[in-house]
Structures are given as C-alpha cells and as structure tokens.
Design an enzyme around this catalytic site. Sequence first.
Site, PDB file in Angstrom:
ATOM      1  N   CYS A  17       0.840  -1.208   0.000  1.00  0.00           N
ATOM      2  CA  CYS A  17       0.000   0.000   0.000  1.00  0.00           C
ATOM      3  C   CYS A  17       0.871   1.253   0.000  1.00  0.00           C
ATOM      4  O   CYS A  17       1.504   1.572   1.007  1.00  0.00           O
ATOM      5  CB  CYS A  17      -0.915  -0.047   1.224  1.00  0.00           C
ATOM      6  SG  CYS A  17      -1.768   1.501   1.571  1.00  0.00           S
TER       7      CYS A  17
ATOM      8  N   CYS B 240       0.118   3.858   2.649  1.00  0.00           N
ATOM      9  CA  CYS B 240       0.581   3.371   3.962  1.00  0.00           C
ATOM     10  C   CYS B 240       2.050   3.712   4.157  1.00  0.00           C
ATOM     11  O   CYS B 240       2.461   4.144   5.241  1.00  0.00           O
ATOM     12  CB  CYS B 240       0.396   1.855   4.082  1.00  0.00           C
ATOM     13  SG  CYS B 240      -1.305   1.295   3.944  1.00  0.00           S
TER      14      CYS B 240
END
Length: 198
Positions: free
Chosen positions: A118, A121
């Site tokens: 991600c 993230c």
Amino acid sequence: MAEMNTDRLVETISALEAWLDRTEGRRRLLPLRWAGRALLVGVVLLSNVVALARWPFAALARRLGEDPAVGETGKAPASSGSRPDVPTDKPLDVDGEELSRLIDSGRRVLVDFWAEWCGPCLMMEGLLEEFAESSGKECLLAKVNTGAHGDLAEEHGVNGLPTLILFENGEEVRRHVGTLSRAELESFVEGGEASSGP
C-alpha cells in the site's frame, strides 16, 4: 527530510481533495476538476508502484529479522499492554491477542492498519514513527499488517488502507481512512477531525 516532503505532499493532496469537494457542480471548472482527479489517481498509482517494488525487499528484511516498517525486533513483546518496561516511543507490531490486550488496557491506542503493498501506507510510515516518539505514554501506536492479519482488518471493519482507529478506554472513538498530514494526525488524535470510513 523525506518525511517532511511526504508531509508536504499529503497536505497538498488534502488541499486538492478539499478544492475538488468545494467546486463540485461548477461546470466552468470541469476541465480543471478532471485534471485534479487525474492527478490524484496518478499519485495513488505511483505510490502503489513504489510500494510494490519495495515489497519483496521488505519481506526479505522481515525474514532476516529486521522489518523496516516496525523496527529492529519485528515484533512487539507479547505482554506489551501490561509491562511498564515496554518502549512506548516506538510503533508496536501486534497480532490479534496483543491488540486485544492493548485495547483492553484502558490506554489510548492508535491502531494503524496497513500493508506492505500500500503506497499511501508507506507515505504515512515516517509520520507515524514520529508520532509514536512524541506521544510516548499518552497514546500508544499499534501497527497491524493486514497482509499477515487480514482477520483483524475484517473484525474491525477495515475496508481501505491505511485505516487509523483511535481507542480510548477499550472503545473505538474515531477512525480515518487514507493519509493524513502531521497537523491532520494531531487534530485526529485530539478529536478535532471528523472521522471517515464506516
């Protein structure tokens, strides 16, 4: 330096998203709005490509005992919620049992649901480490790798990454899906930001 640039990027993206929301329905701004949406999609795609390229190296580092996302040990101590000698100035990589123990401890706990693949993230990684260092005993930071603990993400209703959930006295008080700048994170933890997500 990289965290500072990431923070500035997140602030710029947040400002662009706010502008897109404010100008909803204005026909004469349609070309600019489309360009703004394309830019947002491009940033997310690029950050995910970088995350995917980093993924095998992070997995290898974790297998060798040094996960760059959670520090040198790669794991929080099993009794992290109850031992006073557990460092509170570092993010704690937790599993289901450890997360339950932290939440039930009655302390303020900010839980970051993330994944290695991600991009957003990864953009939050440095900021969250700084948050853990500065908040110390006031608010613990727990990290849940949804790749390894998908059941926890499902149990907590996590539908997008990154998802931040703040727990106080064993109860969820706020959640946010997506990236935050430093100021937005501070506001979120202090209760100044409306929650997003389910």
